[in-house]
Design a protein around this motif. Sequence first.
Motif, mmCIF file in Angstrom:
data_model
loop_
_atom_site.group_PDB
_atom_site.id
_atom_site.type_symbol
_atom_site.label_atom_id
_atom_site.label_comp_id
_atom_site.label_asym_id
_atom_site.label_seq_id
_atom_site.Cartn_x
_atom_site.Cartn_y
_atom_site.Cartn_z
ATOM 1 N N ILE A 4 0.949 -0.940 0.002
ATOM 2 C CA ILE A 4 0.132 -0.126 0.033
ATOM 3 C C ILE A 4 0.894 1.233 0.017
ATOM 4 N N ASP A 5 0.566 2.100 -0.937
ATOM 5 C CA ASP A 5 1.270 3.529 -0.977
ATOM 6 C C ASP A 5 0.466 4.587 -0.499
ATOM 7 N N PHE A 6 0.773 4.799 1.025
ATOM 8 C CA PHE A 6 0.067 5.686 1.689
ATOM 9 C C PHE A 6 0.355 6.984 1.048
ATOM 10 N N ASN A 7 1.509 7.468 0.540
ATOM 11 C CA ASN A 7 2.004 8.536 0.264
ATOM 12 C C ASN A 7 1.167 9.079 -1.208
ATOM 13 N N SER A 8 0.592 8.138 -1.734
ATOM 14 C CA SER A 8 -0.348 8.389 -3.035
ATOM 15 C C SER A 8 -1.703 9.223 -2.760
ATOM 16 N N ASN A 9 -1.994 8.890 -1.023
ATOM 17 C CA ASN A 9 -2.989 9.892 -1.035
ATOM 18 C C ASN A 9 -3.161 9.979 0.505
ATOM 19 N N PRO A 10 -2.149 10.940 1.074
ATOM 20 C CA PRO A 10 -1.573 11.143 2.435
ATOM 21 C C PRO A 10 -2.979 11.507 3.236
ATOM 22 N N ASN A 11 -4.062 11.917 3.089
ATOM 23 C CA ASN A 11 -5.107 12.330 4.030
ATOM 24 C C ASN A 11 -5.604 11.142 4.580
ATOM 25 N N TYR A 12 -5.452 9.841 4.208
ATOM 26 C CA TYR A 12 -5.888 8.574 4.589
ATOM 27 C C TYR A 12 -4.912 8.030 5.633
ATOM 28 N N LYS A 13 -3.693 8.326 5.915
ATOM 29 C CA LYS A 13 -2.718 7.913 6.687
ATOM 30 C C LYS A 13 -3.098 7.645 7.994
ATOM 31 N N VAL A 14 -4.209 8.552 8.770
ATOM 32 C CA VAL A 14 -4.809 8.601 9.830
ATOM 33 C C VAL A 14 -5.580 7.246 9.854
ATOM 34 N N TYR A 15 -6.034 6.658 8.646
ATOM 35 C CA TYR A 15 -6.815 5.353 8.819
ATOM 36 C C TYR A 15 -5.839 4.142 8.155
ATOM 37 N N LYS A 16 -4.759 4.133 8.469
ATOM 38 C CA LYS A 16 -3.820 3.382 8.026
ATOM 39 C C LYS A 16 -4.005 1.932 8.549
ATOM 40 N N THR A 17 -4.802 1.837 9.875
ATOM 41 C CA THR A 17 -4.791 0.517 10.292
ATOM 42 C C THR A 17 -5.922 -0.409 9.666
ATOM 43 N N VAL A 18 -7.208 0.599 9.421
ATOM 44 C CA VAL A 18 -8.240 -0.243 9.039
ATOM 45 C C VAL A 18 -8.145 -0.434 7.256
ATOM 46 N N ILE A 19 -7.514 0.339 6.944
ATOM 47 C CA ILE A 19 -6.968 0.391 5.247
ATOM 48 C C ILE A 19 -6.170 -0.868 5.111
ATOM 49 N N SER A 20 -5.115 -1.189 5.922
ATOM 50 C CA SER A 20 -4.120 -2.189 5.796
ATOM 51 C C SER A 20 -4.914 -3.460 6.114
ATOM 52 N N GLU A 21 -5.684 -3.498 7.254
ATOM 53 C CA GLU A 21 -6.288 -4.750 7.742
ATOM 54 C C GLU A 21 -7.321 -5.396 6.959
ATOM 55 N N THR A 22 -8.127 -4.311 6.150
ATOM 56 C CA THR A 22 -8.935 -4.559 5.278
ATOM 57 C C THR A 22 -8.174 -4.975 3.888
ATOM 58 N N TYR A 23 -7.446 -4.496 3.241
ATOM 59 C CA TYR A 23 -6.557 -4.727 2.223
ATOM 60 C C TYR A 23 -5.850 -6.225 2.167
ATOM 61 N N HIS A 24 -5.353 -6.474 3.485
ATOM 62 C CA HIS A 24 -4.543 -7.855 3.562
ATOM 63 C C HIS A 24 -5.326 -9.034 3.731
ATOM 64 N N ALA A 25 -6.670 -8.737 4.311
ATOM 65 C CA ALA A 25 -7.407 -9.655 4.656
ATOM 66 C C ALA A 25 -8.579 -10.043 3.355
ATOM 67 N N ASN A 26 -8.671 -9.417 2.557
ATOM 68 C CA ASN A 26 -9.699 -9.563 1.509
ATOM 69 C C ASN A 26 -8.889 -9.539 0.023
ATOM 70 N N GLN A 27 -9.549 -10.099 -0.602
ATOM 71 C CA GLN A 27 -9.146 -10.077 -2.174
ATOM 72 C C GLN A 27 -9.885 -8.912 -2.908
ATOM 73 N N VAL A 28 -9.503 -8.865 -4.253
ATOM 74 C CA VAL A 28 -10.191 -7.815 -5.074
ATOM 75 C C VAL A 28 -11.742 -7.976 -4.832
ATOM 76 N N SER A 29 -12.276 -6.666 -4.763
ATOM 77 C CA SER A 29 -13.946 -6.659 -4.413
ATOM 78 C C SER A 29 -14.292 -5.677 -5.515
ATOM 79 N N PHE A 30 -13.646 -4.980 -6.180
ATOM 80 C CA PHE A 30 -14.280 -3.852 -7.024
ATOM 81 C C PHE A 30 -13.409 -3.574 -8.493
ATOM 82 N N ALA A 31 -14.048 -3.645 -9.487
ATOM 83 C CA ALA A 31 -13.709 -3.040 -10.738
ATOM 84 C C ALA A 31 -12.319 -3.837 -11.181
ATOM 85 N N GLY A 32 -12.177 -5.215 -10.802
ATOM 86 C CA GLY A 32 -11.065 -5.961 -11.312
ATOM 87 C C GLY A 32 -9.767 -5.802 -10.653
#
Length: 182
Positions: A63-91
């Motif tokens: 995950i490139d948190f520098n691509s959208n720095p506003n969401y660094k504060v949500y790093k935990t929920v984004i990382s946990e969801t990303y690593h726990a799930n497969q592709v869920s949208f638009a391929g």
Amino acid sequence: MKKFLLSVVIAINMIACNTNNEKPIETSSDKIEVKDTANEKLTEISFEDYKTEYKEATEKARIDFNSNPNYKVYKTVISETYHANQVSFAGNYTIATWGCGTSCIYGVMVDIRDGKIYNLPSDDEWEGIGNKLDHNKESTLLITILSGVNFGDGIDTMKKYWKWNESEKKFEFIKTLEFKGE
């Protein structure tokens, strides 16, 4: 000091709850359709209408948190969801959401190919993106839903349809459907 802070928090909540943020329904717009679901069979836009290629990914980019720095504060929920799930949208994207209050969620999507973070569509009418999302890993259609709210005239659910434009990396608004309860 604790009593003072508690009093301030309670006062802010009371003011926020009593503020009338309802907006009138604009029926003159050609992008809004009101459906009386009690008496009519509903026809909506389908995920099939916005089909995209999907191939099972063998690995995900970091995950490139520098691509959208506003969401660094949500790093935990984004990382946990990303690593726990497969592709869920638009391929190629994994969607992560989190609560922002009653009937409110926010979220982002992460591109598994390069780890870049993209905003989900937001709306000036609603805080956040509603209280539910519908999406499909094989479609570029995203539906934001706000339900359980009295919009007036018997309308209690609103769905907004968005198309992900892969080449421009942004969502394009399609239309709004408003639903009347029974």
